[in-house]
Design a protein around this motif. Sequence first.
Motif, PDB file in Angstrom:
ATOM      1  N   HIS A 169     -27.758  32.561  10.775  1.00  0.00           N
ATOM      2  CA  HIS A 169     -26.408  32.328  11.252  1.00  0.00           C
ATOM      3  C   HIS A 169     -26.128  30.839  11.411  1.00  0.00           C
ATOM      4  O   HIS A 169     -26.825  30.157  12.131  1.00  0.00           O
ATOM      5  CB  HIS A 169     -26.283  33.012  12.612  1.00  0.00           C
ATOM      6  CG  HIS A 169     -24.879  33.122  13.067  1.00  0.00           C
ATOM      7  ND1 HIS A 169     -23.918  33.743  12.316  1.00  0.00           N
ATOM      8  CD2 HIS A 169     -24.278  32.691  14.192  1.00  0.00           C
ATOM      9  CE1 HIS A 169     -22.775  33.694  12.972  1.00  0.00           C
ATOM     10  NE2 HIS A 169     -22.966  33.056  14.114  1.00  0.00           N
ATOM     11  N   PRO A 170     -25.113  30.310  10.745  1.00  0.00           N
ATOM     12  CA  PRO A 170     -24.892  28.876  10.836  1.00  0.00           C
ATOM     13  C   PRO A 170     -24.569  28.478  12.279  1.00  0.00           C
ATOM     14  O   PRO A 170     -23.865  29.174  12.982  1.00  0.00           O
ATOM     15  CB  PRO A 170     -23.698  28.625   9.923  1.00  0.00           C
ATOM     16  CG  PRO A 170     -23.081  29.946   9.690  1.00  0.00           C
ATOM     17  CD  PRO A 170     -24.124  30.985   9.926  1.00  0.00           C
ATOM     18  N   GLY A 171     -25.065  27.341  12.692  1.00  0.00           N
ATOM     19  CA  GLY A 171     -24.826  26.873  14.058  1.00  0.00           C
ATOM     20  C   GLY A 171     -25.894  27.386  14.999  1.00  0.00           C
ATOM     21  O   GLY A 171     -26.124  26.809  16.052  1.00  0.00           O
TER      22      GLY A 171
ATOM     23  N   GLY B  97     -28.360  25.418   9.885  1.00  0.00           N
ATOM     24  CA  GLY B  97     -27.500  25.665  11.033  1.00  0.00           C
ATOM     25  C   GLY B  97     -27.022  24.410  11.749  1.00  0.00           C
ATOM     26  O   GLY B  97     -26.667  24.457  12.922  1.00  0.00           O
TER      27      GLY B  97
END
Lengths: 339, 339
Positions: free
Chosen positions: B55-57, B96
């Motif tokens: 999941h990015p971030g 991320g």
Amino acid sequence: MDDIPVRPARIQDVAAAAGVSVSTVSNVLNRPERVNERTAARVRDAVAALDYVPHPGAAGLRTGHSSSIGLVLPDITNTFYSRIARGAADAAYDHGYSLVLCHSADAPEREQGYFTMLVEQRAVGAVVVPLSADPTRLSRLRERGIPLVLADRAMSAEDGCSVSVDDIAGGRIAVQHLLERGARDILVVNGERAIRQCADRYQGARQAVRSRREARVEQVVAKEMTVAYGLEIARRLDDLPDGVFCTNDFLAAGLCHGLAERGVRIPDEVQVVGYGDLDIASFVGTPLSTVHQPVEDLGRAAVEMLLDEVEARAEHAHEARVFAPGLVVRDSTRPASGG
Amino acid sequence: MDDIPVRPARIQDVAAAAGVSVSTVSNVLNRPERVNERTAARVRDAVAALDYVPHPGAAGLRTGHSSSIGLVLPDITNTFYSRIARGAADAAYDHGYSLVLCHSADAPEREQGYFTMLVEQRAVGAVVVPLSADPTRLSRLRERGIPLVLADRAMSAEDGCSVSVDDIAGGRIAVQHLLERGARDILVVNGERAIRQCADRYQGARQAVRSRREARVEQVVAKEMTVAYGLEIARRLDDLPDGVFCTNDFLAAGLCHGLAERGVRIPDEVQVVGYGDLDIASFVGTPLSTVHQPVEDLGRAAVEMLLDEVEARAEHAHEARVFAPGLVVRDSTRPASGG
């Protein structure tokens, strides 16, 4: 003007007080060698009078929220997009915001992934060059709750701000130029009709021809807007037109090369106008007359419209700002005749 | 290997477990159509086994500190830098992190201003393409206390990580190619000696010539490395060499154009090699043989080395990673002779 809010001075206030553009203020602060001394002194006086703090990062920290803006682009190595990025980065810097580069790589899932990231990082908003005009995708982006400005895509001002270049005007001035320099039998070498820019540029071309009774226009559609397809079209042309408008510079570069192979003289026998004013336009054998788009201005305006929405919520009104393209005349069209 | 830290799985862990590269893992997650099904299944198994969260971030949020990385570049519209940015953006996304685009516009004050901003915003680190090798400037950057990786500039590994392309090797393979295709009288069209890349490329050229007893090399220095100067040099050449190595593609494009004007046939009479593999290299009249630099890889590696320093502080060892350039053969040099 009678109800001036009490807030720290912004770069626009300095520009207004000094009677110069925001870019000039930025130059005085960052690149003083580019500004004449008299103007610079006026700007410095305004900075002092308004107690303007040009410290980068300060504006965002001042307002107490995050100070980053997302810039979502399909491909940063494409010159059109990297010029948008330059204008956007300059404007963000001038206003004390950081610009987060989101390279969507032409993948819708990744575009969405970036939006998730921007929401999580509490970005104040985003400038988005959408991959396609798919309206459901765009509305999903807006539903994420952060202000958006669309770039390179006009949008109804009810839905939000947008910046774009007028492609109909671009097509019109390209073909008007060919007509003024004596061409009457115009060929438009275009990309697929489904590409909005291509449809608009051709519409502009037809508008120009309609105003000249003796002129006519035809269109040939290239499968891809590349040098190779431009070359191929030049090789296969049966009857030579006396003016060709290619809707990008790659097609024009290939076309010129193909015409030269056949011994056709440019601009004496065939005049050619490209579109985009890419580097390649001045590098090719015959430097191209072409349509220039103020792309850096587009990037800068997008950031400034976004910040207006963020910083001045109540006063903000959405706007669909359209920039005018211009013509750059080089050797692929004839010089203006005297008299 | 006997002391594995307990931490969330990273993309490298997935790559190692699946026996593929980080890019392949990224492709499976973001662009699955590019990966064959058997490999994709292996990667998905590793993702599941390691409980990897792509999941990015997420990575930045997970570690509790900011999740942004600065990318400081002189000019994003220069293809060399925008390709670094693309590689860096892809790597940041995969891990991320967000990438903050800092466009220093060739102004030292502005480069410093961006550093102030990155410190204020608590960026985890920065990838910097420095304007010049001015050692006091570089040390001032490091004093700001955030980890740095220098790109396009080799640095002693004691001072920090850096990524660069081997320009000596680039000059060597360019001239070796000319020699292999039969050239013996080599002219190097170069930029100013003070530019480190130019000095290195010429050094490589001389190394190549030294290994051939009957070959000789001379250098002419262009005031600017532009198409216009390449053209001018071609027009003014008294004795034609049989091989020319131009240390960038702009010079080579201008030179080819100037030789063509004089009726000189490329590659029959003069063979030409450029440097950079820019778009223009394949657009010019005679498509250029040229030296390709793995610039996206450079940007990606810079971000990954920075994150290694950030995420694995104690285990991290500085590294000066040097990438090898390669040769792209097109029409401006002769085909390999059979036998």
